[in-house]
Design a protein around this motif. Sequence first.
Motif, PDB file in Angstrom:
ATOM      1  N   ASP A   1       0.749   8.672 -15.527  1.00 28.21           N
ATOM      2  CA  ASP A   1       0.884   8.243 -14.142  1.00 28.21           C
ATOM      3  C   ASP A   1       0.469   6.784 -14.087  1.00 28.21           C
ATOM      4  O   ASP A   1      -0.642   6.436 -14.503  1.00 28.21           O
ATOM      5  CB  ASP A   1      -0.002   9.097 -13.236  1.00 28.21           C
ATOM      6  CG  ASP A   1       0.092   8.718 -11.769  1.00 28.21           C
ATOM      7  OD1 ASP A   1      -0.449   7.647 -11.407  1.00 28.21           O
ATOM      8  OD2 ASP A   1       0.707   9.473 -10.996  1.00 28.21           O
TER       9      ASP A   1
ATOM     10  N   LYS B   1      -7.767  11.373 -11.029  1.00 27.75           N
ATOM     11  CA  LYS B   1      -7.186  11.651  -9.720  1.00 27.75           C
ATOM     12  C   LYS B   1      -8.261  11.610  -8.635  1.00 27.75           C
ATOM     13  O   LYS B   1      -8.023  11.087  -7.537  1.00 27.75           O
ATOM     14  CB  LYS B   1      -6.494  13.019  -9.733  1.00 27.75           C
ATOM     15  CG  LYS B   1      -5.206  13.062 -10.530  1.00 27.75           C
ATOM     16  CD  LYS B   1      -4.580  14.444 -10.514  1.00 27.75           C
ATOM     17  CE  LYS B   1      -4.140  14.851  -9.124  1.00 27.75           C
ATOM     18  NZ  LYS B   1      -3.460  16.177  -9.134  1.00 27.75           N
TER      19      LYS B   1
ATOM     20  N   LYS C   1      -1.105  15.776 -26.541  1.00 26.27           N
ATOM     21  CA  LYS C   1      -2.335  15.312 -25.900  1.00 26.27           C
ATOM     22  C   LYS C   1      -3.535  16.123 -26.374  1.00 26.27           C
ATOM     23  O   LYS C   1      -4.623  15.583 -26.614  1.00 26.27           O
ATOM     24  CB  LYS C   1      -2.214  15.394 -24.382  1.00 26.27           C
ATOM     25  CG  LYS C   1      -1.436  14.245 -23.751  1.00 26.27           C
ATOM     26  CD  LYS C   1      -1.505  14.330 -22.250  1.00 26.27           C
ATOM     27  CE  LYS C   1      -0.864  13.094 -21.613  1.00 26.27           C
ATOM     28  NZ  LYS C   1       0.537  12.923 -21.993  1.00 26.27           N
TER      29      LYS C   1
ATOM     30  N   GLU D   1      -8.217   8.888 -22.155  1.00 25.29           N
ATOM     31  CA  GLU D   1      -6.888   9.002 -21.553  1.00 25.29           C
ATOM     32  C   GLU D   1      -6.320  10.412 -21.641  1.00 25.29           C
ATOM     33  O   GLU D   1      -5.563  10.838 -20.764  1.00 25.29           O
ATOM     34  CB  GLU D   1      -5.938   8.009 -22.232  1.00 25.29           C
ATOM     35  CG  GLU D   1      -6.304   6.558 -21.969  1.00 25.29           C
ATOM     36  CD  GLU D   1      -5.477   5.593 -22.791  1.00 25.29           C
ATOM     37  OE1 GLU D   1      -4.343   5.961 -23.176  1.00 25.29           O
ATOM     38  OE2 GLU D   1      -5.959   4.479 -23.067  1.00 25.29           O
TER      39      GLU D   1
ATOM     40  N   LEU E   1      -2.795   6.057 -12.100  1.00 31.32           N
ATOM     41  CA  LEU E   1      -3.986   6.528 -12.797  1.00 31.32           C
ATOM     42  C   LEU E   1      -4.264   5.683 -14.039  1.00 31.32           C
ATOM     43  O   LEU E   1      -5.424   5.495 -14.433  1.00 31.32           O
ATOM     44  CB  LEU E   1      -3.828   7.993 -13.197  1.00 31.32           C
ATOM     45  CG  LEU E   1      -3.668   8.995 -12.051  1.00 31.32           C
ATOM     46  CD1 LEU E   1      -3.608  10.415 -12.593  1.00 31.32           C
ATOM     47  CD2 LEU E   1      -4.792   8.854 -11.026  1.00 31.32           C
TER      48      LEU E   1
ATOM     49  N   HIS F   1      -7.477  13.274 -16.843  1.00 31.04           N
ATOM     50  CA  HIS F   1      -6.501  13.295 -15.746  1.00 31.04           C
ATOM     51  C   HIS F   1      -7.124  13.750 -14.426  1.00 31.04           C
ATOM     52  O   HIS F   1      -6.950  13.098 -13.388  1.00 31.04           O
ATOM     53  CB  HIS F   1      -5.333  14.212 -16.109  1.00 31.04           C
ATOM     54  CG  HIS F   1      -4.259  14.244 -15.063  1.00 31.04           C
ATOM     55  ND1 HIS F   1      -3.350  13.216 -14.886  1.00 31.04           N
ATOM     56  CD2 HIS F   1      -3.949  15.176 -14.109  1.00 31.04           C
ATOM     57  CE1 HIS F   1      -2.534  13.507 -13.895  1.00 31.04           C
ATOM     58  NE2 HIS F   1      -2.865  14.690 -13.397  1.00 31.04           N
ATOM     59  N   ARG F   2      -7.848  14.848 -14.440  1.00 31.41           N
ATOM     60  CA  ARG F   2      -8.412  15.371 -13.187  1.00 31.41           C
ATOM     61  C   ARG F   2      -9.437  14.409 -12.598  1.00 31.41           C
ATOM     62  O   ARG F   2      -9.431  14.142 -11.384  1.00 31.41           O
ATOM     63  CB  ARG F   2      -9.056  16.736 -13.444  1.00 31.41           C
ATOM     64  CG  ARG F   2      -9.631  17.388 -12.196  1.00 31.41           C
ATOM     65  CD  ARG F   2     -10.141  18.781 -12.482  1.00 31.41           C
ATOM     66  NE  ARG F   2      -9.061  19.669 -12.925  1.00 31.41           N
ATOM     67  CZ  ARG F   2      -9.233  20.946 -13.238  1.00 31.41           C
ATOM     68  NH1 ARG F   2     -10.443  21.488 -13.162  1.00 31.41           N
ATOM     69  NH2 ARG F   2      -8.211  21.682 -13.620  1.00 31.41           N
TER      70      ARG F   2
ATOM     71  N   VAL G   1      -1.712   7.846 -20.452  1.00 30.05           N
ATOM     72  CA  VAL G   1      -1.826   8.393 -19.104  1.00 30.05           C
ATOM     73  C   VAL G   1      -0.429   8.437 -18.482  1.00 30.05           C
ATOM     74  O   VAL G   1       0.256   7.416 -18.411  1.00 30.05           O
ATOM     75  CB  VAL G   1      -2.777   7.554 -18.232  1.00 30.05           C
ATOM     76  CG1 VAL G   1      -2.832   8.107 -16.817  1.00 30.05           C
ATOM     77  CG2 VAL G   1      -4.171   7.529 -18.848  1.00 30.05           C
TER      78      VAL G   1
END
Length: 263
Positions: free
Chosen positions: A148, A82, A48, A74, A151, A78-79, A146
């Motif tokens: 999740d 969320k 990543k 992507e 997400l 992430h943060r 990603v």
Amino acid sequence: MFRSRKRFSPYYPRRGKVMQKINVPLRAASHGTALLYPEYIPTSPLQKALLAAGSAAMALYNPYRHDMVAVLGETTGHRALKVLRDQMKRDPEGSQILQQRPRISLSTLNLGKLQNLPEGSLGREYLRFLDVNRVSPDTRAPTRFVDDEELAYVIQRYREVHDMLHTLLGMPTNILGEIVVKWFEAVQTGLPMCILGALFGPVRLSVQHLEVLVTELIPWAIQNGRRAPCVLNLYYEQRWAQSLRALREELGITDPPIHVGRA
């Protein structure tokens, strides 16, 4: 960073893999434990990081490499994703979107119904935006990196409502209009790719456009981005008949300080 603005009429959709893939609901797959959703590609933290560095360099070199912009979003978001997901869960309309997973594409849009809506309605104005700017909702890249599934849907939803934000803000798809929308999105979402696009997008502008952007359009975009509630909490598909003017008032979005033409 801006996604590609290739010219397509919404009435003549592009055929091929993009259109076939976008119609697949973004939900967990049942045919393999490693495949969280269609198009998912598992990657390690190191992979990543390498993808993020490479895509950032390419996107800065060529902001219209929409594939690189998608990868950057992507692998670095992430943060922020969320936070956006949690905002949606706390909101009744946003929570409904997360549960029902609506998609915006030519296969889900009832073009005839949108055409018959009253002048000034959200649906009619969105259709007008697509037609005037010769763009199609079927050009969104599928989510791949990603890790999740929920997400992954959030970032896909962000991509698919991008043109809705152009409609809400009254911005065309030229570079100046895209930068203004990116500033609004950066404030709204906190996604690193939006922040980078907002900061580095202006380097290609003329001195005249840069002055207008800095003195008038950026302050307006930031102010509206801060004042408006999370735009991912709007179930646009259930608001097609709502007056665009009324929706702007509901969100606290004011008229642009100047007219931004298509050129």
